[in-house]
Design a protein around this motif. Structure first.
Motif, PDB file in Angstrom:
ATOM      1  N   ALA A  73     -14.481  22.909  -7.855  1.00 51.21           N
ATOM      2  CA  ALA A  73     -14.014  23.330  -9.266  1.00 51.21           C
ATOM      3  C   ALA A  73     -13.087  24.767  -9.080  1.00 51.21           C
ATOM      4  O   ALA A  73     -11.971  24.701  -9.902  1.00 51.21           O
ATOM      5  CB  ALA A  73     -15.551  23.895 -10.175  1.00 51.21           C
ATOM      6  N   ALA A  74     -13.326  25.549  -8.577  1.00 54.20           N
ATOM      7  CA  ALA A  74     -12.304  26.913  -7.981  1.00 54.20           C
ATOM      8  C   ALA A  74     -11.075  26.453  -7.690  1.00 54.20           C
ATOM      9  O   ALA A  74      -9.968  26.789  -7.983  1.00 54.20           O
ATOM     10  CB  ALA A  74     -13.159  27.674  -7.247  1.00 54.20           C
ATOM     11  N   LEU A  75     -11.131  25.508  -6.914  1.00 53.84           N
ATOM     12  CA  LEU A  75      -9.770  24.965  -5.965  1.00 53.84           C
ATOM     13  C   LEU A  75      -9.113  24.137  -7.060  1.00 53.84           C
ATOM     14  O   LEU A  75      -7.843  23.845  -6.876  1.00 53.84           O
ATOM     15  CB  LEU A  75     -10.088  24.075  -4.960  1.00 53.84           C
ATOM     16  N   ALA A  76      -9.597  23.573  -7.980  1.00 50.85           N
ATOM     17  CA  ALA A  76      -8.889  22.719  -9.217  1.00 50.85           C
ATOM     18  C   ALA A  76      -8.051  23.455 -10.229  1.00 50.85           C
ATOM     19  O   ALA A  76      -7.030  23.236 -11.008  1.00 50.85           O
ATOM     20  CB  ALA A  76      -9.923  21.708  -9.868  1.00 50.85           C
ATOM     21  N   SER A  81     -16.628  17.845 -10.352  1.00 50.05           N
ATOM     22  CA  SER A  81     -16.385  19.242 -10.767  1.00 50.05           C
ATOM     23  C   SER A  81     -14.864  19.310 -10.431  1.00 50.05           C
ATOM     24  O   SER A  81     -14.427  19.963 -11.429  1.00 50.05           O
ATOM     25  CB  SER A  81     -17.239  19.991  -9.565  1.00 50.05           C
ATOM     26  N   PHE A  82     -14.334  18.761  -9.601  1.00 53.35           N
ATOM     27  CA  PHE A  82     -12.778  18.859  -9.638  1.00 53.35           C
ATOM     28  C   PHE A  82     -12.012  18.237 -10.868  1.00 53.35           C
ATOM     29  O   PHE A  82     -11.166  19.108 -11.245  1.00 53.35           O
ATOM     30  CB  PHE A  82     -12.218  18.166  -8.297  1.00 53.35           C
ATOM     31  N   SER A 101      -7.474  13.095 -16.143  1.00 57.01           N
ATOM     32  CA  SER A 101      -8.530  13.948 -15.349  1.00 57.01           C
ATOM     33  C   SER A 101      -9.882  13.531 -15.691  1.00 57.01           C
ATOM     34  O   SER A 101     -10.718  13.167 -14.898  1.00 57.01           O
ATOM     35  CB  SER A 101      -8.217  15.322 -15.309  1.00 57.01           C
ATOM     36  N   SER A 102     -10.075  13.299 -16.957  1.00 55.07           N
ATOM     37  CA  SER A 102     -11.623  13.516 -17.176  1.00 55.07           C
ATOM     38  C   SER A 102     -12.045  11.906 -17.106  1.00 55.07           C
ATOM     39  O   SER A 102     -13.209  11.445 -16.768  1.00 55.07           O
ATOM     40  CB  SER A 102     -11.548  13.821 -18.593  1.00 55.07           C
ATOM     41  N   THR A 103     -10.956  11.012 -17.342  1.00 52.80           N
ATOM     42  CA  THR A 103     -11.315   9.586 -16.988  1.00 52.80           C
ATOM     43  C   THR A 103     -11.461   9.142 -15.629  1.00 52.80           C
ATOM     44  O   THR A 103     -12.589   8.813 -15.202  1.00 52.80           O
ATOM     45  CB  THR A 103     -10.265   8.617 -17.708  1.00 52.80           C
ATOM     46  N   LEU A 104     -10.552   9.493 -14.586  1.00 61.13           N
ATOM     47  CA  LEU A 104     -10.672   9.175 -13.341  1.00 61.13           C
ATOM     48  C   LEU A 104     -11.410   9.904 -12.380  1.00 61.13           C
ATOM     49  O   LEU A 104     -12.410   9.329 -11.525  1.00 61.13           O
ATOM     50  CB  LEU A 104      -9.127   9.040 -12.837  1.00 61.13           C
ATOM     51  N   LEU A 105     -11.683  11.305 -12.719  1.00 59.74           N
ATOM     52  CA  LEU A 105     -12.212  12.044 -11.681  1.00 59.74           C
ATOM     53  C   LEU A 105     -13.505  12.492 -12.339  1.00 59.74           C
ATOM     54  O   LEU A 105     -14.381  12.856 -11.465  1.00 59.74           O
ATOM     55  CB  LEU A 105     -11.259  13.193 -11.493  1.00 59.74           C
TER      56      LEU A 105
END
Length: 394
Positions: A32-35, A93-94, A56-60
């Motif tokens: 999450a921090a790295l994203a 999280s990412f 982002s919300s769909t694929l990851l």
């Protein structure tokens, strides 16, 4: 509500120890921090929030739930299930945090300051109702469908699949929001942006807010991944009781949204932040003295009410204290502080839980939260109150 409370228990069902549950949370927070800063840069290059949020919300974030649901069907899954859960949780999280700066920037533009208290209270109220319904339903499905010894993970599979489908529906509704232009402008002196620490210079309230958030969330994550695990392994609870106590928290949060939403519009976000933050310090300490799951329900009754006000005030303060023309990167800086601390916290908690005791991590969590609140009071509360008053008069 359908998913978040049960991913750690899914790992425990595969035999994960407290330390491994901590790794799940820590690795997720690290990703999450790295994203966050890549997400802020993508937003600045794209100039639009919605496309980044949607893909982002769909694929990851949504799609990994499908892989979690399919995991028990894979041959020999018991050998690699826990590492797979760690990886999939990290991807989620990412994904959600890659779009976090974009979501925050879009929200700041869509919701004007004068109605943010009421808007976020209503939003959180509706989310609380959804949690109130979905969490016990998920717990019931896990218990009911897992009774057959040949398919002990069937309940988890159904819950994760439902979570993905409901999440996709939420993403579709989000796609219908009309997006205004973002106020992201390059400075006139050479076209270079301020450094990250330059964003904090001359902003004591924002600096104190970021530092306090770092300490607060590290203390929070020392204990947070282990509450439900402790209730199941030491207090005699199960997935059903986890659903019940989570519903109690969600129910009291509904009242909290109503009460603190009105107070926020009258007294301001800083006042609500302080009025709820200090009592929250006591909540983890009480866990050290519990012996039955019903006592957790009492804790959650007060906790849900207080956290409703704190979370809404905290987000409003983030919008208040971050500069308009550098909000994506300022939000990324704040969230990075949050997630870096949240990488450290679960590792400390997992080590102490495995080698000392769970009650110790609850005490440490309470002490750390108190330190965080004192930091903000001494270093930034006055400046934040002054900035809030100036904003209210413009």
């Amino acid at each position: 509500g359908l998913v978040l409370s049960y991913i750690p228990l899914f790992a425990v069902a595969y035999g994960a120890a407290a330390g491994q549950v901590g790794v799940i949370t820590s690795v997720g927070n690290l990703l999450a921090a790295l994203a966050l800063f890549p997400g802020a840069r993508l937003l600045e290059k794209m100039g639009r929030s919605k496309p980044l949020i949607l893909w982002s919300s769909t694929l990851l974030y949504r799609l990994p739930l499908l892989f979690l649901a399919l995991l028990p069907l894979l041959p020999g899954n018991a050998r690699f299930a826990i590492p797979a859960i760690i990886v999939l949780f990290a991807i989620r999280s990412f994904g959600v945090n890659l779009s976090n700066p974009a979501w925050t920037a879009l929200t700041a533009e869509v919701v004007p300051p004068f109605m943010r208290g009421r808007y976020f209270s209503l939003r959180n109220l509706l989310m609380g109702i959804a949690t109130l319904i979905s969490t016990p339903l998920a717990g019931w499905l896990i218990l009911r469908l897992g009774r057959n010894a040949s398919t002990p993970m069937l309940g988890y599979q159904v819950v994760f699949a439902l979570g993905m489908l409901v999440g996709l529906g939420s993403t579709w509704y989000f796609s219908r929001i009309q997006e205004p232009p973002l106020p992201i402008k390059l400075p006139l002196d050479g076209g270079k942006r301020r450094s990250l620490f330059g964003i904090l210079q001359g902003r004591p309230a924002l600096s104190a807010f970021v530092l306090s958030a770092f300490v607060w969330n590290m203390a929070l994550q020392v204990a947070a991944p282990y509450f439900n695990v402790y209730m199941v392994t030491h207090l005699g609870g199960d997935a059903g009781s986890v659903g019940v106590v989570t519903s109690i928290s969600a129910l009291s949060a509904l009242l909290g949204q109503i009460v603190f939403g009105r107070l926020m519009d009258r007294k301001g976000s800083v006042w609500v932040f302080l009025a709820t933050g200090f009592p929250i310090v006591v909540l983890p300490v009480a866990w050290a003295f519990y012996s039955n799951p019903w006592q957790v329900g009492v804790n959650n009754l007060f906790g849900g009410f207080l956290w409703a006000g704190f979370n809404t005030a905290n987000f409003n303060m983030l919008l208040l204290l971050t500069p308009d023309d550098d909000r994506p990167r300022a939000v990324a800086l704040y969230q990075t502080a949050v997630f870096v601390s949240a990488v450290i916290g679960p590792m400390i908690g997992g080590y102490l839980a495995d080698n000392v005791s769970f009650p110790l991590i609850f005490m440490v969590s309470g002490a750390g939260r108190l330190v965080a609140m004192i930091i903000f009071v001494l270093m930034g509360a006055g400046a934040a109150l002054a900035q809030e008053r100036r904003t209210a008069t413009t």
